[in-house]
Design a protein around this motif. Structure first.
Motif, PDB file in Angstrom:
ATOM      1  N   ARG A 210       8.756  57.577   1.362  1.00  0.00           N
ATOM      2  CA  ARG A 210       8.122  56.334   1.689  1.00  0.00           C
ATOM      3  C   ARG A 210       9.214  55.171   1.414  1.00  0.00           C
ATOM      4  O   ARG A 210       9.273  54.564   0.293  1.00  0.00           O
ATOM      5  CB  ARG A 210       7.126  56.236   0.773  1.00  0.00           C
ATOM      6  N   ASN A 211      10.034  55.087   2.428  1.00  0.00           N
ATOM      7  CA  ASN A 211      11.333  53.941   1.974  1.00  0.00           C
ATOM      8  C   ASN A 211      11.558  53.483   3.596  1.00  0.00           C
ATOM      9  O   ASN A 211      11.310  54.040   4.571  1.00  0.00           O
ATOM     10  CB  ASN A 211      12.575  54.621   1.567  1.00  0.00           C
ATOM     11  N   ALA A 212      12.279  52.256   3.507  1.00  0.00           N
ATOM     12  CA  ALA A 212      12.387  51.570   4.971  1.00  0.00           C
ATOM     13  C   ALA A 212      13.254  52.397   5.879  1.00  0.00           C
ATOM     14  O   ALA A 212      13.186  52.015   6.928  1.00  0.00           O
ATOM     15  CB  ALA A 212      13.168  50.300   4.302  1.00  0.00           C
ATOM     16  N   GLU A 213      13.976  53.183   5.323  1.00  0.00           N
ATOM     17  CA  GLU A 213      14.909  53.920   6.071  1.00  0.00           C
ATOM     18  C   GLU A 213      14.289  54.956   7.030  1.00  0.00           C
ATOM     19  O   GLU A 213      14.795  55.519   8.265  1.00  0.00           O
ATOM     20  CB  GLU A 213      16.066  54.777   5.485  1.00  0.00           C
TER      21      GLU A 213
ATOM     22  N   GLU B  25       4.924  49.419  13.225  1.00  0.00           N
ATOM     23  CA  GLU B  25       4.009  48.643  12.293  1.00  0.00           C
ATOM     24  C   GLU B  25       3.216  49.553  11.343  1.00  0.00           C
ATOM     25  O   GLU B  25       2.926  49.298   9.995  1.00  0.00           O
ATOM     26  CB  GLU B  25       3.198  47.768  13.260  1.00  0.00           C
ATOM     27  N   ALA B  26       2.689  50.678  11.988  1.00  0.00           N
ATOM     28  CA  ALA B  26       2.174  51.626  10.947  1.00  0.00           C
ATOM     29  C   ALA B  26       2.845  52.257   9.967  1.00  0.00           C
ATOM     30  O   ALA B  26       2.254  52.168   8.762  1.00  0.00           O
ATOM     31  CB  ALA B  26       1.454  52.707  11.796  1.00  0.00           C
ATOM     32  N   CYS B  27       4.064  52.448  10.169  1.00  0.00           N
ATOM     33  CA  CYS B  27       4.828  53.143   9.131  1.00  0.00           C
ATOM     34  C   CYS B  27       5.342  51.824   8.249  1.00  0.00           C
ATOM     35  O   CYS B  27       4.943  52.075   6.938  1.00  0.00           O
ATOM     36  CB  CYS B  27       6.200  53.664   9.671  1.00  0.00           C
ATOM     37  N   ALA B  28       5.806  50.721   8.549  1.00  0.00           N
ATOM     38  CA  ALA B  28       5.858  49.597   7.495  1.00  0.00           C
ATOM     39  C   ALA B  28       4.560  49.505   6.706  1.00  0.00           C
ATOM     40  O   ALA B  28       4.965  49.059   5.580  1.00  0.00           O
ATOM     41  CB  ALA B  28       6.111  48.378   8.433  1.00  0.00           C
ATOM     42  N   ASN B  29       3.442  49.459   7.335  1.00  0.00           N
ATOM     43  CA  ASN B  29       2.353  49.405   6.536  1.00  0.00           C
ATOM     44  C   ASN B  29       2.118  50.322   5.399  1.00  0.00           C
ATOM     45  O   ASN B  29       1.832  49.937   4.217  1.00  0.00           O
ATOM     46  CB  ASN B  29       0.907  49.154   7.376  1.00  0.00           C
ATOM     47  N   VAL B  30       2.433  51.590   5.855  1.00  0.00           N
ATOM     48  CA  VAL B  30       2.295  52.553   4.884  1.00  0.00           C
ATOM     49  C   VAL B  30       3.479  52.469   3.811  1.00  0.00           C
ATOM     50  O   VAL B  30       3.231  52.609   2.562  1.00  0.00           O
ATOM     51  CB  VAL B  30       2.456  53.992   5.430  1.00  0.00           C
ATOM     52  N   ILE B  31       4.650  51.973   4.159  1.00  0.00           N
ATOM     53  CA  ILE B  31       5.700  52.026   3.259  1.00  0.00           C
ATOM     54  C   ILE B  31       5.488  50.754   2.268  1.00  0.00           C
ATOM     55  O   ILE B  31       5.797  50.911   1.001  1.00  0.00           O
ATOM     56  CB  ILE B  31       7.060  51.770   3.868  1.00  0.00           C
ATOM     57  N   GLN B  32       5.043  49.632   2.869  1.00  0.00           N
ATOM     58  CA  GLN B  32       4.614  48.596   1.840  1.00  0.00           C
ATOM     59  C   GLN B  32       3.351  48.497   1.086  1.00  0.00           C
ATOM     60  O   GLN B  32       3.485  48.031  -0.117  1.00  0.00           O
ATOM     61  CB  GLN B  32       4.749  47.011   2.821  1.00  0.00           C
ATOM     62  N   HIS B  33       2.436  49.171   1.488  1.00  0.00           N
ATOM     63  CA  HIS B  33       1.081  49.135   0.769  1.00  0.00           C
ATOM     64  C   HIS B  33       0.632  50.353   0.361  1.00  0.00           C
ATOM     65  O   HIS B  33      -0.382  50.305  -0.497  1.00  0.00           O
ATOM     66  CB  HIS B  33       0.089  48.650   1.740  1.00  0.00           C
ATOM     67  N   ALA B  34       0.943  51.339   0.465  1.00  0.00           N
ATOM     68  CA  ALA B  34       0.470  52.726  -0.234  1.00  0.00           C
ATOM     69  C   ALA B  34       0.753  52.592  -1.562  1.00  0.00           C
ATOM     70  O   ALA B  34       1.758  52.301  -2.273  1.00  0.00           O
ATOM     71  CB  ALA B  34       1.260  53.952   0.541  1.00  0.00           C
ATOM     72  N   ALA B  35      -0.258  52.695  -2.296  1.00  0.00           N
ATOM     73  CA  ALA B  35      -0.078  52.769  -3.776  1.00  0.00           C
ATOM     74  C   ALA B  35       0.208  54.308  -4.543  1.00  0.00           C
ATOM     75  O   ALA B  35       0.823  54.133  -5.476  1.00  0.00           O
ATOM     76  CB  ALA B  35      -1.707  52.393  -4.302  1.00  0.00           C
TER      77      ALA B  35
ATOM     78  N   GLY C 112       1.774  58.244  -4.001  1.00  0.00           N
ATOM     79  CA  GLY C 112       2.594  59.153  -3.142  1.00  0.00           C
ATOM     80  C   GLY C 112       3.822  58.705  -2.705  1.00  0.00           C
ATOM     81  O   GLY C 112       4.209  57.493  -2.611  1.00  0.00           O
ATOM     82  N   MET C 113       4.996  59.624  -2.813  1.00  0.00           N
ATOM     83  CA  MET C 113       6.210  59.022  -2.504  1.00  0.00           C
ATOM     84  C   MET C 113       6.764  59.463  -1.027  1.00  0.00           C
ATOM     85  O   MET C 113       7.638  59.335  -0.540  1.00  0.00           O
ATOM     86  CB  MET C 113       7.340  60.020  -3.222  1.00  0.00           C
TER      87      MET C 113
ATOM     88  N   GLY D  28      -1.117  59.774  -0.377  1.00  0.00           N
ATOM     89  CA  GLY D  28      -1.797  59.507  -1.517  1.00  0.00           C
ATOM     90  C   GLY D  28      -2.165  60.684  -2.300  1.00  0.00           C
ATOM     91  O   GLY D  28      -2.094  61.688  -1.661  1.00  0.00           O
ATOM     92  N   ALA D  29      -2.229  60.753  -3.573  1.00  0.00           N
ATOM     93  CA  ALA D  29      -2.597  61.699  -4.432  1.00  0.00           C
ATOM     94  C   ALA D  29      -4.095  62.111  -4.225  1.00  0.00           C
ATOM     95  O   ALA D  29      -5.006  61.542  -3.716  1.00  0.00           O
ATOM     96  CB  ALA D  29      -2.589  61.238  -5.992  1.00  0.00           C
ATOM     97  N   ALA D  30      -4.436  63.322  -4.575  1.00  0.00           N
ATOM     98  CA  ALA D  30      -5.684  64.136  -4.386  1.00  0.00           C
ATOM     99  C   ALA D  30      -6.372  63.541  -5.375  1.00  0.00           C
ATOM    100  O   ALA D  30      -6.185  63.089  -6.476  1.00  0.00           O
ATOM    101  CB  ALA D  30      -5.776  65.685  -4.455  1.00  0.00           C
ATOM    102  N   ARG D  31      -7.803  63.293  -4.988  1.00  0.00           N
ATOM    103  CA  ARG D  31      -8.858  62.707  -5.612  1.00  0.00           C
ATOM    104  C   ARG D  31      -9.477  63.952  -6.656  1.00  0.00           C
ATOM    105  O   ARG D  31      -9.770  64.864  -6.129  1.00  0.00           O
ATOM    106  CB  ARG D  31      -9.701  62.033  -5.086  1.00  0.00           C
ATOM    107  N   GLU D  32      -9.696  63.537  -7.729  1.00  0.00           N
ATOM    108  CA  GLU D  32     -10.563  64.462  -8.687  1.00  0.00           C
ATOM    109  C   GLU D  32     -12.083  64.275  -8.523  1.00  0.00           C
ATOM    110  O   GLU D  32     -12.243  62.995  -8.136  1.00  0.00           O
ATOM    111  CB  GLU D  32     -10.261  64.558 -10.017  1.00  0.00           C
ATOM    112  N   GLU D  33     -12.748  65.212  -8.444  1.00  0.00           N
ATOM    113  CA  GLU D  33     -14.145  64.956  -8.450  1.00  0.00           C
ATOM    114  C   GLU D  33     -14.677  64.097  -9.505  1.00  0.00           C
ATOM    115  O   GLU D  33     -14.417  64.300 -10.741  1.00  0.00           O
ATOM    116  CB  GLU D  33     -14.897  66.218  -8.396  1.00  0.00           C
ATOM    117  N   PRO D  34     -15.484  62.869  -9.201  1.00  0.00           N
ATOM    118  CA  PRO D  34     -15.741  62.086 -10.340  1.00  0.00           C
ATOM    119  C   PRO D  34     -16.795  62.632 -11.157  1.00  0.00           C
ATOM    120  O   PRO D  34     -17.736  63.421 -10.806  1.00  0.00           O
ATOM    121  CB  PRO D  34     -16.359  60.748  -9.561  1.00  0.00           C
TER     122      PRO D  34
END
Length: 146
Positions: free
Chosen positions: A5-8, A40-50, A52-53, A74-80
């Motif tokens: 998840r980087n600009a390159e 555009e889709a990649c830029a969105n993930v790179i900029q906004h994904a909270a 995951g690397m 993104g990380a796997a969710r644990e069952e709430p």
């Protein structure tokens, strides 16, 4: 492809898909549309994904269409855990609904133009939350007919 998840990484995946489509004889105008939407889709993930690397890009031919998915890593969710519902306080203020003017203002803001571009240059644009993971999937398709 799984990418850091980087600009390159965005130019790398755009060039890889473009070379593959060129090898399949896809017209340059259609390749340019796909490349723009993918960027555009990649830029969105790179900029906004909270979380995951990494993120993933999947592309395939589906008849006469190119189908692309950009997946936030993104990380796997644990069952709430079971949570007891809280009583609603009578003085609680409910959020106001978003007005059309607010939606239009957000659509025309500098950020968010990537979605407008993806809609303009592709077909079947969908953005969905991932099941069992944080993050989202951006799905778009583009007809390969000139």
């Amino acid at each position: 492809m799984t990418l850091p998840r980087n600009a390159e990484s965005a130019p790398l995946v755009r060039h890889t898909l473009d070379a593959s489509l060129r090898g399949l004889g896809v017209a340059s105008e259609i390749r340019a549309d796909i490349s723009l939407a993918l960027g555009e889709a990649c830029a969105n993930v790179i900029q906004h994904a909270a979380n995951g690397m990494e993120y993933e890009v999947r592309a395939r031919m589906n008849g006469t269409r190119c189908v692309v998915e950009v997946i936030d890593g993104g990380a796997a969710r644990e069952e709430p855990e079971a949570v007891q519902p809280e009583a609603v306080q009578p003085e609680a203020v409910q959020p106001e609904p978003v007005s059309w003017d607010d939606a239009q203002e957000a659509l025309l803001a500098e950020h968010g133009r990537g979605l407008q571009l993806m809609r303009a240059f592709t077909e079947e644009l969908r953005i969905a939350d991932r099941v069992h993971h944080d993050g989202a999937i951006v799905h778009f398709e583009k007809s390969l007919a000139s």
